[in-house]
Each structure stands twice: as C-alpha cells, then as structure tokens.
Scaffold this motif. Structure first.
Motif, short mmCIF file in Angstrom:
data_model
loop_
_atom_site.label_atom_id
_atom_site.label_comp_id
_atom_site.label_asym_id
_atom_site.label_seq_id
_atom_site.Cartn_x
_atom_site.Cartn_y
_atom_site.Cartn_z
N LYS A 13 8.84 -16.45 5.95
CA LYS A 13 8.85 -16.60 4.50
C LYS A 13 7.42 -16.52 3.94
O LYS A 13 7.18 -15.90 2.91
N ILE A 14 6.49 -17.12 4.64
CA ILE A 14 5.09 -17.08 4.21
C ILE A 14 4.58 -15.64 4.22
O ILE A 14 3.91 -15.19 3.28
N ASP A 15 4.90 -14.89 5.26
CA ASP A 15 4.48 -13.48 5.34
C ASP A 15 5.10 -12.66 4.21
O ASP A 15 4.44 -11.82 3.61
N GLU A 16 6.37 -12.91 3.91
CA GLU A 16 7.04 -12.20 2.81
C GLU A 16 6.36 -12.50 1.48
O GLU A 16 6.13 -11.60 0.67
N LEU A 17 6.06 -13.77 1.25
CA LEU A 17 5.41 -14.16 -0.01
C LEU A 17 4.00 -13.57 -0.10
O LEU A 17 3.59 -13.10 -1.16
N ASN A 18 3.26 -13.57 1.01
CA ASN A 18 1.92 -12.98 1.01
C ASN A 18 1.97 -11.50 0.68
O ASN A 18 1.16 -10.99 -0.08
N THR A 19 2.93 -10.79 1.26
CA THR A 19 3.07 -9.36 1.00
C THR A 19 3.42 -9.11 -0.46
O THR A 19 2.83 -8.24 -1.11
N GLU A 20 4.35 -9.88 -0.98
CA GLU A 20 4.78 -9.72 -2.37
C GLU A 20 3.63 -10.03 -3.34
O GLU A 20 3.38 -9.27 -4.28
N LEU A 21 2.91 -11.11 -3.08
CA LEU A 21 1.78 -11.46 -3.94
C LEU A 21 0.66 -10.43 -3.86
O LEU A 21 0.04 -10.10 -4.86
N SER A 22 0.41 -9.93 -2.68
CA SER A 22 -0.62 -8.91 -2.49
C SER A 22 -0.30 -7.66 -3.29
O SER A 22 -1.18 -7.09 -3.96
N LYS A 23 0.94 -7.21 -3.24
CA LYS A 23 1.35 -6.03 -3.99
C LYS A 23 1.19 -6.25 -5.50
O LYS A 23 0.68 -5.39 -6.22
N GLU A 24 1.61 -7.41 -5.97
CA GLU A 24 1.54 -7.71 -7.40
C GLU A 24 0.09 -7.80 -7.87
O GLU A 24 -0.27 -7.24 -8.91
N LEU A 25 -0.75 -8.48 -7.12
CA LEU A 25 -2.15 -8.61 -7.51
C LEU A 25 -2.88 -7.27 -7.45
O LEU A 25 -3.70 -6.97 -8.32
N THR A 26 -2.57 -6.46 -6.45
CA THR A 26 -3.18 -5.13 -6.36
C THR A 26 -2.80 -4.29 -7.56
O THR A 26 -3.65 -3.60 -8.14
N LYS A 27 -1.54 -4.34 -7.97
CA LYS A 27 -1.09 -3.59 -9.14
C LYS A 27 -1.84 -4.05 -10.39
O LYS A 27 -2.32 -3.23 -11.17
N LYS A 28 -1.96 -5.36 -10.57
CA LYS A 28 -2.65 -5.88 -11.76
C LYS A 28 -4.13 -5.50 -11.77
O LYS A 28 -4.67 -5.12 -12.81
N VAL A 29 -4.78 -5.59 -10.63
CA VAL A 29 -6.20 -5.22 -10.55
C VAL A 29 -6.39 -3.74 -10.83
O VAL A 29 -7.32 -3.34 -11.55
N ASN A 30 -5.51 -2.90 -10.30
CA ASN A 30 -5.61 -1.46 -10.56
C ASN A 30 -5.43 -1.17 -12.05
O ASN A 30 -6.12 -0.31 -12.60
N ASP A 31 -4.51 -1.88 -12.71
CA ASP A 31 -4.32 -1.71 -14.16
C ASP A 31 -5.59 -2.10 -14.92
O ASP A 31 -6.00 -1.42 -15.85
N ILE A 32 -6.20 -3.19 -14.52
CA ILE A 32 -7.43 -3.65 -15.18
C ILE A 32 -8.55 -2.64 -14.98
O ILE A 32 -9.29 -2.31 -15.92
#
Length: 62
Positions: A13-32
């Motif tokens: 579950k921790i690995d799944e959450l880390n992957t999901e958060l990483s994808k979301e943060l990467t998307k937001k940073v790329n938008d910025i």
C-alpha cells in the motif's frame, strides 16, 4: 487496533501511494514549469547561473 483498517502500514500500500503521489506531483510541477516558460520567467535563476559561469554559452542562446 493501532493500525488503520485500510492497511496503510503494508509495504504494498505504501508503494502504491508513493507511486500515485509521485505521478501527481510530477504532473503539477510540469504544469508550473510550462506556465513559467510561457511567461519567460527565470524564477529558479538558471539563466543567471549560465550567464555567470558559462558566459560564452549565454551569448549564443536567446
């Protein structure tokens, strides 16, 4: 009783959450970054660094 019922303590579950958060943060940073590039903003000071330490390169780029 100390752990939540949705098993946030399991490695899977921790690995799944880390992957999901990483994808979301990467998307937001790329938008910025795209917004800053459109505004021709150098808020990270990359241009200043290139100008100071790689002046020959700075003269060749727009």
């Amino acid at each position: 009783m100390e752990y939540p019922e949705d098993q946030f303590y399991s490695e899977k579950k921790i690995d799944e959450l880390n992957t999901e958060l990483s994808k979301e943060l990467t998307k937001k940073v790329n938008d910025i970054i795209k917004e800053r590039q459109k505004a021709n903003c150098d808020c990270l000071g990359i241009g200043r660094h290139i100008n100071a330490f790689h002046h020959d390169t700075w003269g060749k780029i727009n």
